[in-house]
Scaffold this motif. Structure first.
Motif, short mmCIF file in Angstrom:
data_model
loop_
_atom_site.label_atom_id
_atom_site.label_comp_id
_atom_site.label_asym_id
_atom_site.label_seq_id
_atom_site.Cartn_x
_atom_site.Cartn_y
_atom_site.Cartn_z
N UNK A 1 0.84 -1.19 0.00
CA UNK A 1 0.00 0.00 0.00
C UNK A 1 0.88 1.24 0.00
N UNK A 2 0.43 2.27 -0.68
CA UNK A 2 1.20 3.52 -0.65
C UNK A 2 0.74 4.34 0.55
N UNK A 3 1.66 5.07 1.11
CA UNK A 3 1.35 5.87 2.29
C UNK A 3 2.42 6.94 2.45
N UNK A 4 2.45 7.85 1.51
CA UNK A 4 3.50 8.86 1.48
C UNK A 4 3.60 9.72 2.72
N UNK A 5 2.47 10.20 3.23
CA UNK A 5 2.52 11.10 4.39
C UNK A 5 3.01 10.38 5.65
N UNK A 6 2.53 9.17 5.88
CA UNK A 6 2.97 8.41 7.05
C UNK A 6 4.45 8.07 6.94
N UNK A 7 4.90 7.75 5.75
CA UNK A 7 6.32 7.43 5.55
C UNK A 7 7.17 8.67 5.76
N UNK A 8 6.69 9.82 5.30
CA UNK A 8 7.42 11.06 5.49
C UNK A 8 7.51 11.41 6.98
N UNK A 9 6.41 11.25 7.70
CA UNK A 9 6.40 11.51 9.15
C UNK A 9 7.37 10.57 9.86
N UNK A 10 7.43 9.33 9.42
CA UNK A 10 8.34 8.36 10.02
C UNK A 10 9.79 8.76 9.78
N UNK B 1 10.96 11.74 9.16
CA UNK B 1 11.26 12.99 9.87
C UNK B 1 11.39 12.78 11.37
N UNK B 2 10.65 11.81 11.92
CA UNK B 2 10.70 11.59 13.37
C UNK B 2 11.85 10.68 13.78
N UNK B 3 12.30 9.84 12.86
CA UNK B 3 13.35 8.89 13.18
C UNK B 3 12.85 7.68 13.93
N UNK B 4 11.54 7.55 14.07
CA UNK B 4 10.95 6.40 14.75
C UNK B 4 10.50 5.37 13.72
N UNK C 1 8.03 3.07 11.70
CA UNK C 1 6.63 3.20 11.29
C UNK C 1 5.75 2.22 12.07
N UNK C 2 6.33 1.10 12.47
CA UNK C 2 5.56 0.10 13.21
C UNK C 2 5.21 0.60 14.62
N UNK C 3 5.99 1.56 15.12
CA UNK C 3 5.68 2.17 16.41
C UNK C 3 4.85 3.44 16.24
N UNK C 4 5.19 4.26 15.25
CA UNK C 4 4.54 5.53 15.04
C UNK C 4 3.13 5.38 14.46
N UNK C 5 2.99 4.49 13.48
CA UNK C 5 1.70 4.30 12.79
C UNK C 5 1.46 2.82 12.53
N UNK C 6 1.28 2.00 13.57
CA UNK C 6 1.17 0.56 13.36
C UNK C 6 -0.02 0.12 12.52
N UNK C 7 -1.07 0.92 12.49
CA UNK C 7 -2.24 0.56 11.69
C UNK C 7 -2.25 1.14 10.30
N UNK C 8 -1.19 1.86 9.92
CA UNK C 8 -1.11 2.45 8.60
C UNK C 8 -1.12 1.35 7.54
N UNK C 9 -1.83 1.56 6.42
CA UNK C 9 -1.89 0.52 5.38
C UNK C 9 -0.54 0.03 4.90
N UNK C 10 0.45 0.92 4.80
CA UNK C 10 1.78 0.51 4.36
C UNK C 10 2.43 -0.41 5.40
N UNK C 11 2.36 -0.03 6.67
CA UNK C 11 2.95 -0.85 7.73
C UNK C 11 2.27 -2.21 7.80
#
Length: 90
Positions: free
Chosen positions: A29-38, A40-43, A45-55
């Protein structure tokens, strides 16, 4: 695996698979904004947005790969498998 930020731009996943003579097993799944936030935060994605479609799709792909590796009779743990086990324990 092909990773793309712009999924609507050519070539599409089917064309890429066909050009390599491979069967397309799935797409992430594409998820540009969540990937960008990940990024930028250095965290993770599985911790920052575990339910994101890409994760979720990356997790399913890893489980699929690990399922096939387990059936091959290999006794060694791959880097991916060790990483997943460490993530689950944390």
């Amino acid at each position: 695996m092909v990773d793309r930020y712009l999924p609507r731009m050519p070539p599409d996943a089917d064309s890429i698979a066909q050009s390599f003579g491979l069967r397309l097993m799935g797409t992430l799944a594409s998820s540009g904004m969540a990937r960008l936030a990940t990024m930028n935060s250095g965290e993770s994605m599985f911790e920052l947005s575990p339910g994101d479609p890409y994760a979720v799709s990356v997790r399913k792909l890893a489980e699929h790969i690990l399922g096939h590796a387990a059936g091959s009779g290999k006794r060694t743990l791959s880097l991916l498998k060790r990483w997943l086990f460490l993530r689950q324990e944390a």
